[in-house]
Design a protein around this motif. Structure first.
Motif, short mmCIF file in Angstrom:
data_model
loop_
_atom_site.label_atom_id
_atom_site.label_comp_id
_atom_site.label_asym_id
_atom_site.label_seq_id
_atom_site.Cartn_x
_atom_site.Cartn_y
_atom_site.Cartn_z
N ALA A 145 0.83 -1.20 0.00
CA ALA A 145 0.00 0.00 0.00
C ALA A 145 0.87 1.26 0.00
O ALA A 145 2.03 1.23 0.41
CB ALA A 145 -0.93 0.00 1.21
N LEU A 146 0.29 2.35 -0.46
CA LEU A 146 0.94 3.65 -0.48
C LEU A 146 0.07 4.62 0.30
O LEU A 146 -1.15 4.63 0.14
CB LEU A 146 1.13 4.16 -1.91
N VAL A 147 0.68 5.45 1.13
CA VAL A 147 -0.09 6.39 1.94
C VAL A 147 0.46 7.80 1.76
O VAL A 147 1.67 7.99 1.65
CB VAL A 147 -0.06 5.97 3.43
N ASP A 148 -0.44 8.77 1.72
CA ASP A 148 -0.03 10.17 1.58
C ASP A 148 -1.22 11.06 1.94
O ASP A 148 -2.33 10.57 2.18
CB ASP A 148 0.47 10.46 0.17
N SER A 149 -0.98 12.35 1.92
CA SER A 149 -2.05 13.31 2.19
C SER A 149 -1.92 14.48 1.23
O SER A 149 -0.87 14.67 0.59
CB SER A 149 -1.98 13.82 3.64
N VAL A 295 -4.98 6.06 1.22
CA VAL A 295 -4.16 4.85 1.07
C VAL A 295 -4.60 4.17 -0.22
O VAL A 295 -5.79 3.98 -0.46
CB VAL A 295 -4.35 3.88 2.25
N THR A 296 -3.62 3.85 -1.08
CA THR A 296 -3.93 3.18 -2.34
C THR A 296 -3.12 1.89 -2.46
O THR A 296 -2.13 1.69 -1.76
CB THR A 296 -3.60 4.07 -3.56
N ASP A 297 -3.56 1.04 -3.38
CA ASP A 297 -2.83 -0.19 -3.68
C ASP A 297 -1.79 0.10 -4.76
O ASP A 297 -2.11 0.74 -5.78
CB ASP A 297 -3.82 -1.26 -4.16
N HIS A 298 -0.57 -0.34 -4.55
CA HIS A 298 0.50 -0.07 -5.51
C HIS A 298 0.25 -0.73 -6.86
O HIS A 298 0.54 -0.15 -7.90
CB HIS A 298 1.83 -0.57 -4.93
N ASP A 299 -0.31 -1.93 -6.89
CA ASP A 299 -0.41 -2.69 -8.14
C ASP A 299 -1.57 -2.27 -9.03
O ASP A 299 -1.39 -2.07 -10.23
CB ASP A 299 -0.50 -4.19 -7.82
N ASN A 300 -2.77 -2.14 -8.46
CA ASN A 300 -3.91 -1.80 -9.32
C ASN A 300 -4.43 -0.39 -9.09
O ASN A 300 -5.38 0.03 -9.75
CB ASN A 300 -5.04 -2.81 -9.14
N GLU A 301 -3.84 0.33 -8.14
CA GLU A 301 -4.15 1.74 -7.87
C GLU A 301 -5.59 1.98 -7.43
O GLU A 301 -6.13 3.07 -7.64
CB GLU A 301 -3.82 2.59 -9.10
#
Length: 514
Positions: A145-149, A295-301
């Protein structure tokens, strides 16, 4: 009562009546909404938003939810959404209604959003997309997962101190029943404040200060006159807070109230929306309003979870709840990538308790021209520390961190006397000291890991989350439609649900093709 869509269909449906117009258009969002919408958005999913036995059958909530998502996708107002629902064939196709039907009035959308808020049902489309993706096995067995704001511009105007005080006085007066509800001696003064901004020479500092004194005097009089009124607690607290945060009531020069130097912690910036705050992504990038966390999924976004906070809130504390929400939908997250905002020890501990590893750079050392803490060899178990000159100390003291927790401080003391590197290390007469972080051992391990080439390569992939943030902003998520944190969360959840539907339709089409 809950109304529902008739699954039978009709000969007057746009697909039946005007199917030739849509030939070759099966890949559009409207076409895919028409095909997949009924499975993702069902009337029964919103049954708790309606009475089970009272009232007439409502407009089907699945139809209204589709309309709200289309509205966000096309970035149109409620009035325009109602017009398109009545006259736009693409919308009618996506909504699954007959060509001659006027499906809803503009005000119906506002009422429907209120139902979603009251029943906390605004996240159901987002969750439905994740559950469907899990069931279709679109996620890998171990999700990275990827996390940011990102900042969200508030819907209310930001005011200066003078206007904040004036508007806050007006809010108390209006809540009390207007100027005429105040004591007679106060009415004229209050009317002069709430009627509008004072017509003075705002370029003259002494005139501005006199006006500030007048506003503070009226504010105190209004507060005294309305004391004990339980209906005015919120408005009175807001006025008191604004005076306390922005104004030095008794400065040393004795010339009356003046603007306080510095910025108060958690400063209110708008009376219209008191939950807005000043926030910064960097020294040059400021946002007045809120912050969207994603939060997003790295593979399918696909977007896995979202949250909204005030713009001045820290990023790290949101991570654990975001990941917990995604895992509750069945998403098998095992690792999350973040920037330095997620690299502190508290965030790492909280996320690890959810069963997920954090990979993020730790906060960089403060460079003030002297040896930073990272130039020392620290053993948190001893505890001991060795400085760049080779001196080792086990002399300890106690201190507290920003959360009031007891932490260890290692003192070099006499080792610094006559040291050849003293000028590059400290100016303290007692010598250099090193304060260990409450999570010192965990942060040391993180710094060692981030130095590995494989970790550096992995962290570069974190930037993929920016594409999803950009897509959310393209559909209006960068600017608040509503006032208040909860309503902004509704906007973010609905927008994320719509963006996920777009991606899910593509993923399912690609999966079917293979």
């Amino acid at each position: 009562m809950l109304g529902s869509v008739d699954g039978q269909g009709s000969l007057l449906g746009v697909e039946s009546l005007l199917g030739g117009l849509f030939e070759g258009d099966d890949s559009s969002f409207y076409a895919r909404m028409a095909v997949h919408g009924p499975a993702l958005i069902r009337d029964e999913d919103f049954a708790d938003c309606y009475s089970a036995s009272m009232g007439r059958p409502s407009i089907p909530p699945s139809l209204l939810m589709r309309a709200v998502l289309l509205q966000l996708r096309d970035n149109v107002s409620d009035r325009e959404a109602a017009r398109r629902g009545a006259k736009d064939l693409d919308w009618k196709r996506a909504l699954g209604i007959d060509a001659d039907v006027v499906p809803f009035h503009a005000s119906t959308l506002s009422v429907f959003r209120s139902r979603l808020l009251i029943n906390d049902a605004d996240e159901r489309v987002l969750k439905a997309t994740l559950v469907r993706a899990v069931d279709a096995k679109l996620f890998p067995k171990k999700v990275l997962a990827l996390v940011d704001s990102t900042g969200v511009m508030g819907a209310a105007a930001v005011a200066d101190t003078y206007e904040l005080v004036r508007q806050a006085i007006g809010k108390v007066v209006n809540s009390a029943g207007g100027v005429d509800a105040l004591p007679k001696k106060l009415r004229r003064l209050a009317r002069g404040v709430v009627s509008g901004k004072a017509k003075i020479d705002w370029g003259d500092a002494s005139v501005r200060r006199t006006e500030l004194g007048r506003l503070v005097s009226v504010a105190r009089a209004v507060l005294d006159a309305t004391a004990g009124n339980d209906d005015l607690v919120e408005a009175r607290e807001l006025l008191e807070r604004i005076i306390d945060q922005d104004i030095d009531a008794e400065p040393d020069d004795g010339q009356g109230p003046k603007i306080r130097r510095g910025v108060a912690t958690d400063r209110v910036v708008s009376v219209v929306d008191p939950e807005m705050r000043h926030g910064r992504k960097s020294r040059t990038k400021r946002v007045d309003g809120y912050k969207a966390h994603i939060v997003t999924d790295h593979d399918n976004e696909l977007i896995l979870s979202v949250a909204t906070t005030a713009a001045n809130a820290a990023d790290g504390p949101q991570a654990a709840d975001l990941i917990r929400a995604a895992k509750a939908c069945g998403v098998p997250i095992v690792e999350v990538l973040g920037d330095t905002a997620y690299g502190d020890g508290d965030t790492r501990v909280a996320v690890e308790e959810v069963g997920v590893k954090v990979t993020a750079k730790t906060q960089p050392a403060v460079l003030n021209g002297r040896f930073p803490k990272t130039d020392f060899v620290v053993d948190p178990h001893g505890p001991s520390a060795t400085c760049p000159a080779g001196h080792t100390t086990t002399d300890t003291g106690r201190s507290t961190d920003h959360k009031g927790r007891r932490v260890v401080m290692l003192k070099f003391g006499n080792h610094c006397a006559g040291c050849r590197l003293r000028d590059q290390c400290t100016t303290a007469t007692a010598g250099r000291s090193i304060t260990l972080n409450f999570h010192e051992e965990r942060l040391q391990a993180a710094r060692a890991e981030q130095a590995r080439p494989s970790t550096r390569r992995k962290l570069r992939r974190r930037a993929l989350v920016e594409r999803k943030i950009a897509e959310l902003k393209m559909h209006g998520a960068g600017k608040a439609r509503y006032r208040g944190s909860r309503k902004n969360l509704l906007q973010l959840r609905l927008t994320a649900g719509m963006v996920n539907m777009k991606k899910l339709f593509t993923l399912e089409t690609d999966a079917a093709a293979t």
